[in-house]
Design a protein around this motif. Structure first.
Motif, short mmCIF file in Angstrom:
data_model
loop_
_atom_site.label_atom_id
_atom_site.label_comp_id
_atom_site.label_asym_id
_atom_site.label_seq_id
_atom_site.Cartn_x
_atom_site.Cartn_y
_atom_site.Cartn_z
N LEU A 15 -18.76 13.00 -9.70
CA LEU A 15 -19.16 11.50 -8.80
C LEU A 15 -18.02 10.31 -8.07
N GLY A 16 -16.46 11.14 -8.16
CA GLY A 16 -15.06 10.37 -7.82
C GLY A 16 -15.48 10.01 -6.42
N LEU A 17 -16.63 11.15 -5.49
CA LEU A 17 -16.41 10.26 -3.69
C LEU A 17 -17.13 9.53 -4.00
N TYR A 18 -18.79 9.63 -4.22
CA TYR A 18 -19.45 8.74 -4.93
C TYR A 18 -18.94 6.92 -4.90
N ILE A 19 -18.36 7.17 -6.24
CA ILE A 19 -17.27 6.10 -6.42
C ILE A 19 -16.08 4.93 -5.51
N SER A 20 -15.95 6.56 -5.01
CA SER A 20 -14.47 6.41 -4.03
C SER A 20 -15.53 5.18 -2.68
N SER A 21 -16.62 6.00 -2.22
CA SER A 21 -17.23 5.16 -1.48
C SER A 21 -17.68 3.55 -1.19
N GLU A 22 -17.99 3.51 -2.71
CA GLU A 22 -18.66 2.08 -3.05
C GLU A 22 -17.49 1.13 -3.07
N ILE A 23 -16.08 1.61 -3.80
CA ILE A 23 -15.60 0.89 -3.92
C ILE A 23 -14.78 0.26 -2.61
N ILE A 24 -14.65 1.35 -1.33
CA ILE A 24 -14.46 1.42 -0.05
C ILE A 24 -15.11 0.57 0.39
N LYS A 25 -16.62 0.33 0.08
CA LYS A 25 -17.66 -0.19 0.60
C LYS A 25 -17.20 -1.88 0.52
N GLN A 26 -17.42 -1.85 -1.28
CA GLN A 26 -16.92 -3.43 -1.30
C GLN A 26 -15.78 -4.10 -0.89
N HIS A 27 -15.09 -3.19 -0.74
CA HIS A 27 -13.71 -3.87 0.07
C HIS A 27 -13.67 -4.21 1.64
N LEU A 77 0.62 -1.14 -0.04
CA LEU A 77 -0.43 -0.09 0.05
C LEU A 77 0.99 1.50 -0.03
N ASP A 78 1.66 1.30 0.81
CA ASP A 78 2.81 3.04 0.63
C ASP A 78 3.05 2.76 -0.47
N LYS A 79 3.52 1.93 -1.22
CA LYS A 79 4.20 1.61 -2.85
C LYS A 79 3.50 2.68 -3.30
N LEU A 80 1.51 2.09 -3.77
CA LEU A 80 0.81 2.74 -4.31
C LEU A 80 0.53 4.14 -3.38
N ILE A 81 1.02 4.37 -2.34
CA ILE A 81 0.19 6.27 -2.28
C ILE A 81 1.26 6.72 -2.88
N ILE A 132 -0.99 -5.68 2.05
CA ILE A 132 -2.94 -5.93 2.12
C ILE A 132 -3.18 -6.67 0.51
N SER A 133 -4.14 -6.75 1.42
CA SER A 133 -5.29 -8.18 0.01
C SER A 133 -6.41 -6.65 -0.58
N ALA A 134 -6.27 -6.23 -1.71
CA ALA A 134 -7.60 -5.74 -1.92
C ALA A 134 -7.45 -5.49 -3.68
N ASP A 135 -7.89 -4.35 -3.87
CA ASP A 135 -7.85 -4.57 -5.13
C ASP A 135 -6.68 -2.82 -5.76
N ARG A 136 -5.89 -2.77 -6.58
CA ARG A 136 -4.87 -2.38 -6.76
C ARG A 136 -5.53 -1.17 -7.25
N ASP A 137 -6.02 -1.32 -8.25
CA ASP A 137 -6.59 -0.75 -9.09
C ASP A 137 -7.38 0.80 -8.85
N GLY A 172 -5.95 2.79 -5.97
CA GLY A 172 -5.02 4.12 -6.59
C GLY A 172 -6.22 5.00 -6.74
N GLN A 173 -7.22 4.30 -7.51
CA GLN A 173 -8.40 5.40 -7.59
C GLN A 173 -9.37 6.24 -6.50
N VAL A 174 -9.11 5.73 -6.11
CA VAL A 174 -10.13 6.01 -4.10
C VAL A 174 -8.91 7.05 -4.19
N PHE A 175 -7.83 6.83 -3.51
CA PHE A 175 -6.62 7.31 -3.38
C PHE A 175 -6.40 9.18 -4.46
N THR A 176 -6.39 8.51 -5.93
CA THR A 176 -5.85 10.02 -6.37
C THR A 176 -7.56 10.85 -6.65
N ASN A 177 -8.79 10.49 -6.58
CA ASN A 177 -9.53 11.12 -5.73
C ASN A 177 -9.80 12.53 -4.70
#
Lengths: 692, 121
Positions: free
Chosen positions: A650-662, A542-546, A572-577, A580-585
């Protein structure tokens, strides 16, 4: 002695002589008395059962001084004297009568008498002759009968024992000719008799006596009622004014009352009360009447008891009736409800099936019948499941234990499931299958299943998906070409060292990237809504992704200082892309909403269960009311002076959905004007590899 | 870098075909662009390219089906297939198509060149 008297005497003697000519057999066989006498009740000839009936001998009358009217019961004498007047004056006058006599021993006897006068040539009555015989037994029987009949009638017609007892008092009083009747009731608690009811003859009134009686109470053995209570037998008082134990003697005397009798109201061994009667006359004790009254007493006692039972029975009946009525009303109501429900059941366009506890169909609406092409009633579930070829939407066959009704019959409220099925017409339909258990008193009675047809929605959803796919393809394809040409041009201008052209091309590329991002966001929203946002799980640092994202974003905004704080998150175990999208957002937002530049702090924290990443800016901040909405679709933040920020929101909506899915959480803390901190956490999955 | 590598680009968008041709020919590849999938299979079998770029979203055609078919045939199954997609789940689509990789629209020239070099060397 006058000539007239002498003549009369001669005549009598002649008649006497004549009478002795009566057939001897008649006299001996007639169980009564034949007689002749003068017009003033002096018997001259007495033959028959004189002794048996009167207790006196023939001699007492014929030779002695005893007159016949002297043995007649005083009360009955007036009617005898009245008739005597006519006998003395009217030739051939006949009378037939019944009356009481007082025997020599004081007992009262009833006799029936036929009497007529004997006249001389001048048709003047000179003698009386006739016959009488004892009718006491009959009279007693008659009195008893008429009393009992009247009482039985009174009691049978009475609605309750109150009116019944009142009528009985009236009947006894009327038949016997006594003036006052009273009921004394046992007050068990107090151990006393109290006056409960009073009847008075219509022609008589004794207010003082009644008032005193109403005030009186009698303990056992005291006064007339108390004595009867203890002895359980009728008592007769010839004259109450002369009896020592009689307590109301004074007032009785004042009201002119003399004789009294009282008898108990019995029910088996129990004494319910005492009835008292009073008369203005002086009646000698009548044992026979007392016997009748004793019988009447138990008759009334039984009646009171019967009424008591009847009242209780009636009360119970009324209660039963009320219950029955209530049950009926309930039945009517539930029938009404049932028929309403039935109408809904029949009119429902969704198939609805009711199963019993064993999974056998007990009821199905017309829509359900149409679905199967036959009535499913009586069929078991495996048959019905097979018939519909139930499948999940991914095409997998539904196993019997996966059908919602199976779970409902096990008592679980099954979640709705999307299933595809083939109906009776052979058409494939997509339905939401739902089943709920029917539970009553903790027992599962069955289940109710519905199939809500969503074929149209699914078709529309598919069309929508397809449209979005097409739109994104159609939008991205020209962008791709544009980007490619801009890059080709960039390469050329690089070779030509044309810095100005390169600068413009760089700007063009940036805009093209924006279009690309917007299209990507639109696609993501579509996927989220279709529930198709699938994560690609992998292990990564995760640190590398950040670091990568920070570098990328910093590239676009040199005016901000991005500071990394906190600890290392590690693998960590997660969907890296997607992450990354969430963090970028979040990082892009931090920069976007702090337009005056400044610091952005990225912090990573880790505990046993989760990793938390927060991004803190010192920009415009968010109003508390808006903080809840920022994760809503299409929500867009505003600047301090209503400055508009670009983007589709749409960014925060998508981000929250991605985090929820995790399985994580996303949130924000902010103060208007001082900046915001967005954070998300991800659960650490221990000993479990990410899937896919 | 071998200059004789043959690359097939299958897409129904003339713009994409042209830009791909410019980029790849610039890098020295032999590029065949196919705008119509009719007869594609025969052509591929005839020419046996070293790499195929296949758009999965072509009017009336599902690129995935074409890829699967090619991957099932003896003569063509060895040819690497890269699906071109405008959708975000490139990898998933590539898997579905039993393809070797994916190229997401829009792409950078660099990405494209990297992929080609990766599969042709």
């Amino acid at each position: 002695m006058s000539t007239r008297t002498v003549a009369k005497k001669k005549q009598v003697e002649k008649n006497t002589h004549r009478s002795s000519a009566w057939p001897h057999s008649l006299i001996t066989h007639f169980h009564g008395v034949v007689f002749q006498g003068d017009l003033n009740f002096k018997p001259l000839f007495f033959k028959g059962a004189v002794k048996e009936i009167t207790g006196y001998s023939e001699r007492d009358f014929v030779k002695g001084n005893l007159r016949w009217d002297q043995v007649v019961y005083p009360e009955d004498r007036p009617k005898i004297y009245q008739a005597a007047q006519k006998i003395r004056t009217i030739c051939n006058y006949k009378d037939e009568r019944e009356y009481r006599i007082i025997r020599k021993d004081g007992a009262i006897r009833w006799v029936r008498e036929f009497v007529q006068n004997v006249c001389d040539e001048k048709k003047e009555p000179v003698l009386v002759q006739g016959a009488f015989y004892g009718i006491t037994r009959r009279k007693i029987a008659e009195t008893r009968l008429s009393l009992q009949y009247a009482i039985a009638k009174a009691l049978s017609e009475a609605k309750n024992h109150q009116t019944g007892v009142m009528r009985v008092l009236r009947e006894i009083g009327t038949i016997l000719g006594w003036e006052i009747g009273m009921l004394w009731k046992v007050d068990e608690e107090a151990g006393l008799l109290r006056c409960d009811k009073i009847w008075q003859a219509p022609t008589f009134s004794a207010p003082a006596f009644i008032t005193s009686s109403l005030k009186e109470t009698f303990a056992r053995g005291l006064g007339l009622p108390g004595r009867v209570w203890v002895s359980r037998r009728p008592v007769w008082l010839t004259d109450v004014t002369k009896v020592r134990f009689y307590r109301r003697a004074k007032v009785a005397a004042k009201e002119g009352l003399h004789s009294a009798f009282a008898f108990p109201l019995c029910l088996g061994d129990e004494i319910l009360g005492v009835v008292e009667f009073y008369s203005r006359s002086t009646h000698l004790s009548d044992r026979n009447l007392l016997k009748v009254l004793a019988a009447v007493g138990s008759q009334i006692g039984q009646f009171i008891e019967r009424k008591r039972v009847e009242v209780e029975r009636e009360r119970l009946l009324i209660q039963v009736e009320k219950e029955r009525y209530r049950a009926e009303q309930l039945a009517i109501e539930s029938e009404k409800k049932a028929s309403e429900l039935d109408a809904v059941f029949v009119a429902m366009s969704d198939p609805l099936i009711v199963y019993d506890a064993w999974g056998v169909t007990v009821s199905a609406n017309p829509a359900a019948v149409a679905l199967y092409g036959f009535s499913p009633v009586g069929k078991d579930r495996p048959t019905l499941i097979n018939k519909l070829s139930l499948r999940f939407l991914d095409g997998e066959l539904v196993k019997a234990e996966e059908v919602p009704s199976t779970q409902a019959l096990q008592g679980k409220a099954a979640a709705s499931v999307y299933l595809s099925l083939i109906d009776a017409k052979g058409e494939t339909r997509v339905v939401v299958a739902e089943s709920s258990p029917v539970i009553s008193g903790g027992k599962i009675l069955g289940a109710v299943s519905t199939f809500h047809d969503v074929s149209d929605q699914v078709r529309l959803q598919k069309q929508k998906d397809s449209f979005i796919g097409t739109a994104s393809h159609e939008l991205k394809t020209p962008v791709t070409t544009l980007k490619a040409y801009s890059q080709i041009l960039q390469n050329r201008f690089q070779q030509l060292h044309d810095e100005e052209a390169l600068h413009y091309l760089g700007k063009m590329n940036l805009q093209l990237n924006k279009i690309t991002d917007l299209v990507a966001d639109l696609l993501d929203v579509t996927k989220i809504e279709a529930g198709k946002l699938a994560l690609r799980w992998e292990r990564f640092n995760l640190d590398k992704l950040i670091t990568e994202v920070v570098e990328d974003v910093h590239h676009t905004s040199a005016g901000h200082q991005i500071i990394k704080k906190g600890e290392m998150a590690g693998e960590i175990s997660a969907d890296r892309d997607r992450l990354g999208q969430v963090f970028t957002n979040l990082l892009s937002n931090a920069i976007k909403y702090s337009p005056d530049g400044g610091k952005v702090i990225v912090r990573t924290q880790k505990d046993r269960y989760k990793i938390t990443v927060s991004i803190k800016d010192f920009g415009v901040g968010i109003l508390p009311a808006d903080q809840k909405k920022v994760f809503d679709r299409f929500y867009r933040g505003c600047g301090t002076e209503g400055t508009r920020f670009s983007g589709l929101g749409l960014g925060l909506y998508i981000s929250s959905e991605i985090i929820k899915q995790h399985g994580g959480k996303i949130g924000v803390k902010s103060k208007k004007g001082s900046g915001s901190t967005f954070f998300f956490d991800l659960p650490i999955k221990r000993g479990k590899k990410g899937k896919d | 870098m071998s200059k004789s590598k043959k690359i097939f680009v299958v897409d129904d968008d003339e713009g994409i075909l042209e830009v791909m041709r410019i980029i790849l020919e610039d890098k020295g590849y032999l590029v065949t662009t196919v705008a119509n999938a009719v007869g594609l299979e025969g052509e591929i079998k005839k020419q046996l390219p070293d790499l195929i770029f296949l758009d999965i979203w072509m009017s009336g055609l599902d690129g995935r089906e074409i890829a699967k078919k090619l991957k099932l045939q003896k003569e063509t199954k060895g040819i690497p297939i890269i699906v071109i997609t405008a959708l975000n789940d490139g990898k998933k689509i590539a898997d579905e198509a039993t393809a070797d990789g994916f190229l997401a629209k829009p792409f950078n020239i660099e990405d494209l060149v990297n992929i080609v070099e990766g599969y042709t060397n």
